[in-house]
Design an enzyme around this catalytic site. Structure first.
Site, short mmCIF file in Angstrom:
data_model
loop_
_atom_site.label_atom_id
_atom_site.label_comp_id
_atom_site.label_asym_id
_atom_site.label_seq_id
_atom_site.Cartn_x
_atom_site.Cartn_y
_atom_site.Cartn_z
N GLU A 131 9.75 -3.84 9.88
CA GLU A 131 10.12 -2.57 9.24
C GLU A 131 10.71 -1.60 10.26
OE1 GLU A 131 7.19 -0.96 6.59
OE2 GLU A 131 8.22 0.97 6.41
N GLU A 151 -0.85 -5.48 8.68
CA GLU A 151 -0.02 -4.92 9.73
C GLU A 151 -0.63 -5.20 11.11
OE1 GLU A 151 0.41 -0.71 8.94
OE2 GLU A 151 1.17 -1.06 6.91
N ASP A 196 -1.18 -6.21 -0.32
CA ASP A 196 -1.36 -5.57 0.99
C ASP A 196 -2.83 -5.31 1.27
OD1 ASP A 196 0.43 -4.95 2.98
OD2 ASP A 196 1.24 -3.19 1.96
N LYS A 243 -0.80 -9.47 2.93
CA LYS A 243 -0.01 -8.99 4.07
C LYS A 243 -0.88 -8.00 4.85
CE LYS A 243 3.45 -5.85 3.62
NZ LYS A 243 2.91 -4.74 4.45
N ASP A 295 0.84 -1.21 0.00
CA ASP A 295 0.00 0.00 0.00
C ASP A 295 0.88 1.26 0.00
OD1 ASP A 295 0.87 -0.16 2.60
OD2 ASP A 295 -1.11 0.16 3.52
N SER A 296 2.20 1.07 -0.09
CA SER A 296 3.10 2.20 -0.40
C SER A 296 2.68 2.79 -1.76
CB SER A 296 4.56 1.74 -0.45
OG SER A 296 4.70 0.58 -1.25
#
Ligand code: KIV
Length: 281
Positions: A184, A117, A85, A115, A46-47
């Site tokens: 990260e 978080e 993401d 993925k 999602d960057s």
């Protein structure tokens, strides 16, 4: 037949001490190039929000954005493991929503794993997603969707308490069934400590060499994202300047009528032109 990289490859790589490589892609040509270059895994992160869509952080990225870009990357990926993401608030709102959204990334987008978080607080969502048949990659340390809680882009786990919490979260994610974990911006000795104590591979970004693999944001390693350069990244080939030079030359050549040249054009029979001139003036 080409052997595709799956979750089993991640497991074997950790067991054999072989480093896992991962980069981000958000479109067909980039995914194709990474795949053909031999990358193990491609992350449609999602960057995307920052390096492609121009947002200041990842919190505005939607499910529709992710599906659109995962679809494009999937068309270019033949061998690498494609991971998508889960965007902000596509989980954390109940197991049903998490499974439904993870399922959309796989069935509509075409990725092979997702993925998300977070630590302990997302383990129930993770179990439900895995029970639905979708492999999950975890993400701890600096988790960009929580930027407003962290108060900026900052390394995490620098105190004894936060280091213990991160280690415990990592164990809980492993217990919940994640096949791999991204760490990260975690101090490299802590990332090394955690990597050595987990059975699953740890993929580092800004977390040092002790991790089982590395991931970076592709526009960062090419010098193509120029708003800021994260300390943890490296420009492997400077393409941003070359890109700008190419655009400047194009502008110059069009304005000075150097482009297009004859070899860039198509021919027509001279008689047709003569006839046009004669009959239509
Ligand atoms: O969104 C992303 O690209 C990521 C990686 C950098 C780990 O989460």
């Amino acid at each position: 037949m080409m052997e595709k990289i799956t979750v089993n490859y991640f497991k074997e790589a950790k067991a054999n001490g072989k480093k896992i490589t991962m980069l981000t892609a958000y479109d067909y040509p980039t995914a194709k190039l990474l795949d053909e270059a031999g990358i193990d895994s491609i992350l449609v992160g999602d960057s995307l929000g920052m390096v492609v869509l121009g947002y200041e952080d990842t919190t505005k990225v939607t499910m529709e954005d992710m599906i659109h870009h995962i679809k494009a990357a999937a068309r270019g990926t033949k061998k690498a493991m494609l991971i998508g993401d889960m965007p902000f608030l596509s989980y954390h709102t109940g197991k049903y929503e998490s499974v439904k959204n993870a399922g959309r990334l796989v069935s509509e987008g075409g990725c092979k794993a997702i993925k998300l978080e977070g630590g302990k607080e997302v383990t129930e969502d993770i179990k439900a997603i895995i029970n639905a048949g979708i492999p999950v990659m975890g993400h701890l340390g600096y988790t960009p969707q929580s930027i407003n809680v962290f108060g900026g882009h900052k390394a995490q786990g620098k105190t004894y308490e936060t280091a213990v919490k991160m280690y415990e979260d990592a164990l809980q994610l492993q217990e919940a069934g994640v096949f791999s974990l991204v760490l990260e911006c975690v101090p490299h000795k802590l990332a090394d400590y955690i990597s050595k104590r987990l059975d699953i591979p740890v993929i580092g970004i800004g977390s040092g060499n002790g991790c089982d693999g590395q991931v970076l944001v592709t526009p960062d390693i090419l010098g193509l994202f120029r708003d800021f350069s994260p300390r943890h990244s490296r420009v492997f080939v400077e393409m941003g300047n070359a890109y700008e030079q190419a655009v400047k030359r194009y502008i110059e050549d069009v304005k000075s009528c150097v482009f297009p040249a004859l070899e860039n054009t198509f021919k027509i029979d001279e008689d047709i032109i003569r006839q046009l001139e004669k009959e239509l003036h």
